[in-house]
Write an enzyme that holds these catalytic residues in place. Structure first.
Site, PDB file in Angstrom:
ATOM      1  CB  CYS A   1       1.393   0.817  -2.980  1.00  0.00           C
ATOM      2  SG  CYS A   1       1.526  -0.420  -4.284  1.00  0.00           S
TER       3      CYS A   1
ATOM      4  CG  LEU B   1      -2.790  -4.252  -4.520  1.00  0.00           C
ATOM      5  CD1 LEU B   1      -3.152  -5.562  -3.832  1.00  0.00           C
ATOM      6  CD2 LEU B   1      -3.989  -3.330  -4.605  1.00  0.00           C
ATOM      7  CB  SER B   2       2.195  -7.192  -6.756  1.00  0.00           C
ATOM      8  OG  SER B   2       1.563  -8.331  -6.240  1.00  0.00           O
TER       9      SER B   2
ATOM     10  N   GLY C   1       0.408   3.944  -7.366  1.00  0.00           N
ATOM     11  CA  GLY C   1      -0.331   4.386  -8.537  1.00  0.00           C
ATOM     12  C   GLY C   1      -0.049   3.554  -9.763  1.00  0.00           C
TER      13      GLY C   1
ATOM     14  CG  ASP D   1       3.731   1.028 -13.034  1.00  0.00           C
ATOM     15  OD1 ASP D   1       4.031   0.177 -12.175  1.00  0.00           O
ATOM     16  OD2 ASP D   1       2.698   1.711 -12.977  1.00  0.00           O
TER      17      ASP D   1
END
Length: 157
Positions: free
Chosen positions: A2, A54-55, A78, A101
């Protein structure tokens, strides 16, 4: 992978022109996260926080960032490897709406600020805004770096 982008202005408010320019700059990070681009700003404290996503762990919009609740906001890049373990502990205090997360990290910071950051196992860089305070953190080894500059106008990262 990301992308995070943000700033705090020393003087002056974030007007519409500056906000539009900031969104344009944020979109230039789209190659780091093409799945979602969003931002949050707090005009009271002259703060802007943007994120390109960015999934990976949770593809739902529930995990989009910046993750914001109660004048607290997180933009994060991260992976927290021990997020399931941390989530198990945090479920005593929080109700979760996502499975990844990001929300775990947000609730961890909501509860502890950065006082127990050594409990995070992973590679990460994040900006966490908490009612007028900004925390920029990255993992111990600096796998996910944070670049920043402070000048007479403000603090930019």
């Amino acid at each position: 992978m990301c992308g995070i982008f943000g700033y705090y202005l020393k003087d002056g408010k974030i007007n519409e022109d500056l906000k539009n320019d900031s969104i344009k700059y944020l979109k230039q990070l789209n190659h780091r996260g093409p799945d979602n681009v969003d931002f949050w700003n707090n005009n009271k404290n002259n703060f802007f926080l943007g994120h390109t996503r960015l999934s990976i762990l949770d593809n739902s919009s529930n995990a989009n960032q910046p993750f914001v609740r109660k004048e607290k906001a997180l933009s994060y890049n991260g992976e927290i490897y021990n997020y399931k373990e941390l989530r198990g502990e945090l479920e005593k205090d929080f109700t979760f709406t996502s499975t990844g997360d990001t929300e775990v990290l947000f609730n961890f910071l909501f509860k502890n600020k950065i006082n127990k950051i050594e409990l995070l196992d992973g590679m990460f860089a994040f900006a966490y805004y908490d009612e007028g305070e900004l925390y920029l953190c990255n993992d111990t080894f600096g796998e996910k770096p944070i670049y920043y500059i402070q000048n007479e106008i403000g603090f930019f990262f």
